[in-house]
Design an enzyme around this catalytic site. Structure first.
Site, PDB file in Angstrom:
ATOM      1  N   TYR A   1     -23.346  26.849  -9.346  1.00  0.00           N
ATOM      2  CA  TYR A   1     -23.816  26.638  -7.814  1.00  0.00           C
ATOM      3  C   TYR A   1     -25.036  25.472  -7.797  1.00  0.00           C
ATOM      4  O   TYR A   1     -25.602  25.453  -6.874  1.00  0.00           O
ATOM      5  CB  TYR A   1     -24.247  27.692  -7.062  1.00  0.00           C
ATOM      6  CG  TYR A   1     -23.004  28.587  -6.686  1.00  0.00           C
ATOM      7  CD1 TYR A   1     -21.927  28.291  -5.897  1.00  0.00           C
ATOM      8  CD2 TYR A   1     -22.996  30.016  -6.871  1.00  0.00           C
ATOM      9  CE1 TYR A   1     -21.079  28.885  -5.540  1.00  0.00           C
ATOM     10  CE2 TYR A   1     -21.905  31.112  -6.539  1.00  0.00           C
ATOM     11  CZ  TYR A   1     -20.867  30.247  -5.723  1.00  0.00           C
ATOM     12  OH  TYR A   1     -19.866  31.140  -5.550  1.00  0.00           O
TER      13      TYR A   1
ATOM     14  N   ASN B   1     -16.528  36.397   0.972  1.00  0.00           N
ATOM     15  CA  ASN B   1     -15.519  35.614   1.069  1.00  0.00           C
ATOM     16  C   ASN B   1     -14.436  35.465   0.189  1.00  0.00           C
ATOM     17  O   ASN B   1     -13.460  34.473  -0.191  1.00  0.00           O
ATOM     18  CB  ASN B   1     -15.854  34.101   1.574  1.00  0.00           C
ATOM     19  CG  ASN B   1     -16.509  33.224   0.774  1.00  0.00           C
ATOM     20  OD1 ASN B   1     -16.991  33.788  -0.494  1.00  0.00           O
ATOM     21  ND2 ASN B   1     -16.946  32.114   0.806  1.00  0.00           N
TER      22      ASN B   1
ATOM     23  N   LYS C   1     -14.048  36.626  -6.536  1.00  0.00           N
ATOM     24  CA  LYS C   1     -15.487  36.702  -6.678  1.00  0.00           C
ATOM     25  C   LYS C   1     -15.542  38.538  -6.772  1.00  0.00           C
ATOM     26  O   LYS C   1     -14.448  39.208  -6.678  1.00  0.00           O
ATOM     27  CB  LYS C   1     -16.230  36.583  -5.396  1.00  0.00           C
ATOM     28  CG  LYS C   1     -16.254  34.909  -5.365  1.00  0.00           C
ATOM     29  CD  LYS C   1     -16.962  34.496  -4.083  1.00  0.00           C
ATOM     30  CE  LYS C   1     -17.169  32.938  -3.937  1.00  0.00           C
ATOM     31  NZ  LYS C   1     -17.923  32.624  -2.708  1.00  0.00           N
TER      32      LYS C   1
ATOM     33  N   GLU D   1     -16.068  21.888 -12.932  1.00  0.00           N
ATOM     34  CA  GLU D   1     -15.952  23.409 -13.202  1.00  0.00           C
ATOM     35  C   GLU D   1     -15.030  23.854 -14.081  1.00  0.00           C
ATOM     36  O   GLU D   1     -15.447  24.900 -14.626  1.00  0.00           O
ATOM     37  CB  GLU D   1     -15.678  23.795 -11.255  1.00  0.00           C
ATOM     38  CG  GLU D   1     -16.699  23.189 -10.594  1.00  0.00           C
ATOM     39  CD  GLU D   1     -16.547  23.940  -9.309  1.00  0.00           C
ATOM     40  OE1 GLU D   1     -15.475  24.472  -8.784  1.00  0.00           O
ATOM     41  OE2 GLU D   1     -17.229  23.574  -8.345  1.00  0.00           O
TER      42      GLU D   1
ATOM     43  N   HIS E   1     -13.674  31.603  -4.728  1.00  0.00           N
ATOM     44  CA  HIS E   1     -14.054  30.110  -4.806  1.00  0.00           C
ATOM     45  C   HIS E   1     -12.981  29.258  -5.213  1.00  0.00           C
ATOM     46  O   HIS E   1     -12.234  29.533  -5.996  1.00  0.00           O
ATOM     47  CB  HIS E   1     -15.384  30.038  -5.705  1.00  0.00           C
ATOM     48  CG  HIS E   1     -15.639  28.659  -6.100  1.00  0.00           C
ATOM     49  ND1 HIS E   1     -16.568  27.696  -5.582  1.00  0.00           N
ATOM     50  CD2 HIS E   1     -15.235  28.036  -7.085  1.00  0.00           C
ATOM     51  CE1 HIS E   1     -16.525  26.903  -5.923  1.00  0.00           C
ATOM     52  NE2 HIS E   1     -15.837  26.814  -7.100  1.00  0.00           N
TER      53      HIS E   1
HETATM   54  P1  AMP Z   1     -18.705  26.153  -1.918  1.00  0.00           P
HETATM   55  O1  AMP Z   1     -19.508  25.389  -3.023  1.00  0.00           O
HETATM   56  O2  AMP Z   1     -18.581  25.320  -0.590  1.00  0.00           O
HETATM   57  O3  AMP Z   1     -17.555  27.311  -2.328  1.00  0.00           O
HETATM   58  O4  AMP Z   1     -19.889  27.038  -1.242  1.00  0.00           O
HETATM   59  C1  AMP Z   1     -20.146  28.097  -2.225  1.00  0.00           C
HETATM   60  C2  AMP Z   1     -20.490  29.228  -1.282  1.00  0.00           C
HETATM   61  O5  AMP Z   1     -21.910  29.401  -0.833  1.00  0.00           O
HETATM   62  C3  AMP Z   1     -19.447  30.062  -0.471  1.00  0.00           C
HETATM   63  O6  AMP Z   1     -18.315  30.302  -0.891  1.00  0.00           O
HETATM   64  C4  AMP Z   1     -20.384  30.696   0.495  1.00  0.00           C
HETATM   65  O7  AMP Z   1     -20.111  32.125  -0.422  1.00  0.00           O
HETATM   66  C5  AMP Z   1     -21.866  30.092   0.289  1.00  0.00           C
HETATM   67  N1  AMP Z   1     -21.971  29.282   1.469  1.00  0.00           N
HETATM   68  C6  AMP Z   1     -21.660  28.171   1.683  1.00  0.00           C
HETATM   69  N2  AMP Z   1     -22.187  27.640   2.968  1.00  0.00           N
HETATM   70  C7  AMP Z   1     -23.047  28.513   3.209  1.00  0.00           C
HETATM   71  C8  AMP Z   1     -23.533  28.663   4.592  1.00  0.00           C
HETATM   72  N3  AMP Z   1     -23.800  27.964   5.384  1.00  0.00           N
HETATM   73  N4  AMP Z   1     -24.260  30.124   4.691  1.00  0.00           N
HETATM   74  C9  AMP Z   1     -24.195  31.035   3.893  1.00  0.00           C
HETATM   75  N5  AMP Z   1     -23.452  31.088   2.657  1.00  0.00           N
HETATM   76  C10 AMP Z   1     -22.885  29.790   2.387  1.00  0.00           C
END
Ligand code: AMP
Length: 162
Positions: free
Chosen positions: A53, A126, A13, A140, A129
């Site tokens: 997303y 973070n 990222k 993806e 991904h």
């Molecule tokens: P993921 O599809 O699980 O990779 O989630 C996508 C991104 O959304 C994650 O890498 C975080 O940056 C963000 N994200 C996921 N869950 C949360 C949450 N509960 N609060 C804030 N950001 C989140």
């Protein structure tokens, strides 16, 4: 591809790119013998973010997540290997860096938390991904790479590990 060999999508990222830790993270995947079969730097727009997303678009945190992912270029990598989806997720660590264990990419390179990000009105920084399931990995990889951008070649690991 033979059974059990999968492809998964990794995104480094904007925080990883801007911090200059891209090479360090890629080295970790190379060290375990995972194979890079596609790689490019992309600066995505809002429309592409919504595609990537799609399952999060309606969630409260989406606005800040989109703002973050379009804030700079990302490095997209298609990674191939045995149980690659599971192995890459294990190496990546928990989504919230605060929770991610030392030894994982997020645990070793970040310590940000959801609470801190919420207070600041930003996304949680973070770093990476990684596709969460084999089914999502297929979707993806196809979203980020054309067939021509995925390369077939032999590594030494295919001689000595696979
Ligand atoms: P993921 O599809 O699980 O990779 O989630 C996508 C991104 O959304 C994650 O890498 C975080 O940056 C963000 N994200 C996921 N869950 C949360 C949450 N509960 N609060 C804030 N950001 C989140």
């Amino acid at each position: 591809m033979p059974d059990l060999i999968e492809r998964t999508l990794v995104l480094l990222k904007p925080d990883a790119v801007e911090r200059g830790i891209v090479g360090n993270i890629i080295t970790r995947f190379e060290n375990v013998g995972l194979k890079i079969v596609g790689m490019k730097m992309v600066w995505v727009d809002k429309a592409f973010s919504k595609k990537h997303y799609s399952e999060h678009v309606a969630k409260a945190f989406y606005r800040s997540l989109e703002e973050f992912i379009i804030s700079g270029p990302v490095v997209a990598i298609a990674v191939e290997g045995i149980h690659a989806v599971e192995v890459v997720r294990k190496m990546t660590g928990s989504t919230e860096p605060r929770q991610a264990l030392p030894g994982t990419i997020r645990g070793d390179f970040a310590h940000h938390s959801y609470a801190y990000a919420d207070n600041k009105g930003t996304a949680v920084k973070n770093i990476i991904h990684a596709s969460d399931t084999s089914e999502n990995a297929k979707k993806e990889v196809a979203l980020w790479f054309t067939d021509k951008e995925i390369h077939t070649y032999k590594t030494v690991h295919e001689k000595h590990v696979f």
